[in-house]
Design an enzyme around this catalytic site. Sequence first.
Site, PDB file in Angstrom:
ATOM      1  N   LYS A 107       0.844  -1.213   0.000  1.00  0.00           N
ATOM      2  CA  LYS A 107       0.000   0.000   0.000  1.00  0.00           C
ATOM      3  C   LYS A 107       0.876   1.259   0.000  1.00  0.00           C
ATOM      4  CE  LYS A 107      -2.047  -1.197   3.862  1.00  0.00           C
ATOM      5  NZ  LYS A 107      -1.392  -2.479   4.137  1.00  0.00           N
TER       6      LYS A 107
ATOM      7  N   ARG B 234     -10.159   1.151   7.588  1.00  0.00           N
ATOM      8  CA  ARG B 234      -9.709  -0.188   7.948  1.00  0.00           C
ATOM      9  C   ARG B 234     -10.817  -0.997   8.618  1.00  0.00           C
ATOM     10  NH1 ARG B 234      -3.941   0.612   8.319  1.00  0.00           N
ATOM     11  NH2 ARG B 234      -2.946  -1.367   8.828  1.00  0.00           N
TER      12      ARG B 234
ATOM     13  N   ARG C  45      11.914  -5.469   5.177  1.00  0.00           N
ATOM     14  CA  ARG C  45      11.634  -4.031   5.024  1.00  0.00           C
ATOM     15  C   ARG C  45      12.459  -3.176   5.992  1.00  0.00           C
ATOM     16  NH1 ARG C  45       5.589  -2.006   5.552  1.00  0.00           N
ATOM     17  NH2 ARG C  45       5.651  -3.097   7.543  1.00  0.00           N
TER      18      ARG C  45
ATOM     19  N   ARG D 241      10.538  -0.945  11.699  1.00  0.00           N
ATOM     20  CA  ARG D 241       9.372  -0.575  12.494  1.00  0.00           C
ATOM     21  C   ARG D 241       9.231  -1.455  13.726  1.00  0.00           C
ATOM     22  NH1 ARG D 241       4.538   0.088   8.203  1.00  0.00           N
ATOM     23  NH2 ARG D 241       3.453  -1.043   9.841  1.00  0.00           N
TER      24      ARG D 241
ATOM     25  N   ARG E 230      -1.628  -8.436  13.334  1.00  0.00           N
ATOM     26  CA  ARG E 230      -1.988  -7.512  12.250  1.00  0.00           C
ATOM     27  C   ARG E 230      -2.745  -8.248  11.143  1.00  0.00           C
ATOM     28  NH1 ARG E 230       3.726  -5.143  11.242  1.00  0.00           N
ATOM     29  NH2 ARG E 230       2.824  -4.207   9.383  1.00  0.00           N
TER      30      ARG E 230
END
Length: 237
Positions: A27, A102, A141, A175, A186
């Site tokens: 996203k 969401r 990431r 993160r 999540r």
Amino acid sequence: MIRFWKFSRNKPVRLNMVLIGPPGAGKGTQAKFIQEEFGYIQLSTGQMLRAAVSARSEVGRQTKAIMERGDLVSDDLVIRIISERIDEADCKNGFVLDGFPRTVPQAEALDILMSNKEHSIDIVIELAAGEEELVARIAGRFTCSGCDQGYHATFKPPAVEGTCDKCGGHDFKRRADDNEETLRDRFKSYYELTAPLTRYYSQKGVLHTVDAEPSIASVSGQLKEILQTALSDVAVG
Ligand code: AP5
């Protein structure tokens, strides 16, 4: 370079978009692409909330622990944040929401907000990818500490190892919610609370589903086609 697709009277066409997808679907990556290629402003609730946590603001203090657990922060709070943000001048030609709405109540609140402003959500794109691929993406990431540019160890490394392509910085971070345990929560909240949005938007006739497993460039190509078609429909209509 930021540019808008222009038509006969040289006026930019306003489009308001939403990207939906599980953690790691791309996203953020694709919202940035849309902003750079088409000029529609990326609005990421995740990024806004992380900035609030870093700044230790009141919102940050309220949300830090919730985000670190991988849970969703309250609908009221994110709706308020988005409502204020879309009124800012840079959103006047449209925006791409990344990570909002969401939940169905967030989507309903967004519809009311937009209709009060005499606008609507024009395009919703679901980025679909399997969990195995997503875990690999999140494991690799990292972002630049200076300018927040996102990278992936395998799929999108900096051109020069250890140096940010955008700002030349050498410091990178991961993160706090990118770990195996939080990731499970999540995914769970995505499937329980966010996935029903595909039905919500499909019934409104604005949903496009894109295969988000191929390369970043290939997914961007699919999005470009959707936007170009929508823009040429506006030009013709
Ligand atoms: P948020 O920041 O929105 O996190 P998320 O939804 O879990 O999504 P991610 O940012 O992890 O993934 P992404 O889809 O953006 O993927 P990316 O482009 O980085 O939200 C974080 C938290 O904030 C939530 O858990 C919640 O607590 C709170 N929150 C936020 N919004 C909220 C709301 N509305 N209501 C309540 N709470 C809210 O890509 C991932 C990696 O893969 C990158 O390294 C990238 O380079 C790579 N990559 C991307 N695409 C590809 C590809 N096609 N091929 C190979 N690699 C790829």
